[in-house]
Design an enzyme around this catalytic site. Sequence first.
Site, mmCIF file in Angstrom:
data_model
loop_
_atom_site.group_PDB
_atom_site.id
_atom_site.type_symbol
_atom_site.label_atom_id
_atom_site.label_comp_id
_atom_site.label_asym_id
_atom_site.label_seq_id
_atom_site.Cartn_x
_atom_site.Cartn_y
_atom_site.Cartn_z
ATOM 1 N N GLU A 56 -8.849 -11.138 -7.442
ATOM 2 C CA GLU A 56 -7.690 -10.014 -7.490
ATOM 3 C C GLU A 56 -6.683 -9.876 -8.492
ATOM 4 O O GLU A 56 -6.741 -8.801 -9.214
ATOM 5 C CB GLU A 56 -7.273 -10.071 -6.022
ATOM 6 C CG GLU A 56 -8.499 -9.525 -5.163
ATOM 7 C CD GLU A 56 -7.731 -9.730 -3.709
ATOM 8 O OE1 GLU A 56 -8.515 -9.177 -2.702
ATOM 9 O OE2 GLU A 56 -6.662 -10.115 -3.212
ATOM 10 N N ASN A 61 -1.782 -0.180 7.624
ATOM 11 C CA ASN A 61 -1.147 -1.360 7.754
ATOM 12 C C ASN A 61 -0.347 -1.978 6.515
ATOM 13 O O ASN A 61 0.009 -3.246 6.355
ATOM 14 C CB ASN A 61 -2.242 -2.465 8.005
ATOM 15 C CG ASN A 61 -3.244 -2.698 7.033
ATOM 16 O OD1 ASN A 61 -3.255 -2.171 5.934
ATOM 17 N ND2 ASN A 61 -4.255 -3.729 7.210
ATOM 18 N N LYS A 65 0.876 -1.071 -0.176
ATOM 19 C CA LYS A 65 0.052 0.132 0.120
ATOM 20 C C LYS A 65 0.741 1.142 -0.112
ATOM 21 O O LYS A 65 2.222 1.236 0.103
ATOM 22 C CB LYS A 65 -1.032 0.036 1.234
ATOM 23 C CG LYS A 65 -1.930 -1.268 1.228
ATOM 24 C CD LYS A 65 -2.779 -1.244 2.396
ATOM 25 C CE LYS A 65 -3.731 -2.227 2.414
ATOM 26 N NZ LYS A 65 -4.634 -2.394 3.646
ATOM 27 N N HIS A 80 -1.522 -5.553 1.610
ATOM 28 C CA HIS A 80 -2.923 -6.474 1.195
ATOM 29 C C HIS A 80 -2.376 -7.596 0.754
ATOM 30 O O HIS A 80 -1.431 -8.122 0.143
ATOM 31 C CB HIS A 80 -3.538 -5.549 0.280
ATOM 32 C CG HIS A 80 -4.836 -6.687 -0.202
ATOM 33 N ND1 HIS A 80 -6.061 -6.629 0.677
ATOM 34 C CD2 HIS A 80 -4.718 -7.566 -1.434
ATOM 35 C CE1 HIS A 80 -6.817 -7.493 -0.283
ATOM 36 N NE2 HIS A 80 -6.274 -8.032 -1.127
ATOM 37 N N TYR A 106 -12.085 -3.436 -3.513
ATOM 38 C CA TYR A 106 -12.665 -3.497 -2.277
ATOM 39 C C TYR A 106 -14.201 -3.616 -2.123
ATOM 40 O O TYR A 106 -15.028 -3.066 -1.069
ATOM 41 C CB TYR A 106 -12.339 -2.362 -1.491
ATOM 42 C CG TYR A 106 -10.823 -2.240 -0.949
ATOM 43 C CD1 TYR A 106 -10.404 -3.149 -0.241
ATOM 44 C CD2 TYR A 106 -9.901 -1.597 -1.446
ATOM 45 C CE1 TYR A 106 -9.028 -3.408 0.239
ATOM 46 C CE2 TYR A 106 -8.463 -1.616 -1.204
ATOM 47 C CZ TYR A 106 -7.992 -2.612 -0.398
ATOM 48 O OH TYR A 106 -6.865 -2.582 -0.078
#
Length: 152
Positions: A129, A115, A12, A118, A52
């Site tokens: 994905e 965080n 990310k 992913h 998402y």
Amino acid sequence: MANLERTFIAIKPDGVQRGLVGEIIKRFEQKGFRLVAMKFLRASEEHLKQHYIDLKDRPFFPGLVKYMNSGPVVAMVWEGLNVVKTGRVMLGETNPADSKPGTIRGDFCIQVGRNIIHGSDSVKSAEKEISLWFKPEELVDYKSCAHDWVYE
């Protein structure tokens, strides 16, 4: 080989900005997984909303899309024995506070909203994905010379 599968991993924007790309790739390589595809890009809001989609009704959804669109990401496909499950273990819990030391989030994160990484949560979501982020011709098929040193 049983359970040889592929997973989608994305570093990310916070992971990119903090200079953790090399460390994360290193951990997957050292584990023995094979990199099949990788791209460095700034994902559009529409692309992120599609990625998402399962979270669209959650209150944090708009902030998640904004955060993921705030800078570049590194999208990758990794292949290996039980790579989806093992990859999730390597990442740690979604909430870094619940992550053990030695995991990526346990070592490098403090808050759930930052965080850094992913990872697909199932083989089915990995397939979805991967197809969202990569064209079939972008997945490179090759045999790693380390393969026979990793697998029986």
